[in-house]
Design a protein around this motif. Structure first.
Motif, short mmCIF file in Angstrom:
data_model
loop_
_atom_site.label_atom_id
_atom_site.label_comp_id
_atom_site.label_asym_id
_atom_site.label_seq_id
_atom_site.Cartn_x
_atom_site.Cartn_y
_atom_site.Cartn_z
N ASN A 15 0.80 -1.22 0.00
CA ASN A 15 0.00 0.00 0.00
C ASN A 15 0.84 1.27 0.00
N THR A 16 2.14 1.13 -0.13
CA THR A 16 3.04 2.29 -0.12
C THR A 16 3.44 2.63 -1.54
N LYS A 17 3.40 3.92 -1.86
CA LYS A 17 3.84 4.40 -3.17
C LYS A 17 5.33 4.70 -3.09
N TYR A 18 6.07 4.37 -4.14
CA TYR A 18 7.51 4.60 -4.19
C TYR A 18 7.86 5.42 -5.43
N ASN A 19 8.88 6.28 -5.31
CA ASN A 19 9.33 7.06 -6.46
C ASN A 19 10.36 6.25 -7.25
N TYR A 20 10.94 6.87 -8.26
CA TYR A 20 11.91 6.16 -9.12
C TYR A 20 13.16 5.74 -8.38
N ASP A 21 13.47 6.45 -7.27
CA ASP A 21 14.65 6.11 -6.47
C ASP A 21 14.35 5.04 -5.42
#
Length: 52
Positions: A15-21
């Protein structure tokens, strides 16, 4: 880790959104994005650190 802890961790990760890094981020339309309570807590913590 116990079975319950593993399930909880997987659910939280899913349920956690992550960026490209690969860093966890809050999306622009998240209802918690404009939550001011944590800003106040952080500000109080900074003041307490300065007074030490």
């Amino acid at each position: 880790m116990t079975q319950y802890s593993e399930k909880s961790y997987k659910m939280a990760s899913d349920n956690t959104k992550y960026n490209y890094d690969g860093k966890a981020v809050i999306s622009e339309n998240d209802e918690w994005r404009d939550e001011k309570e944590w800003d106040e807590v952080f500000e109080q913590m900074q003041k307490e650190r300065q007074n030490l």
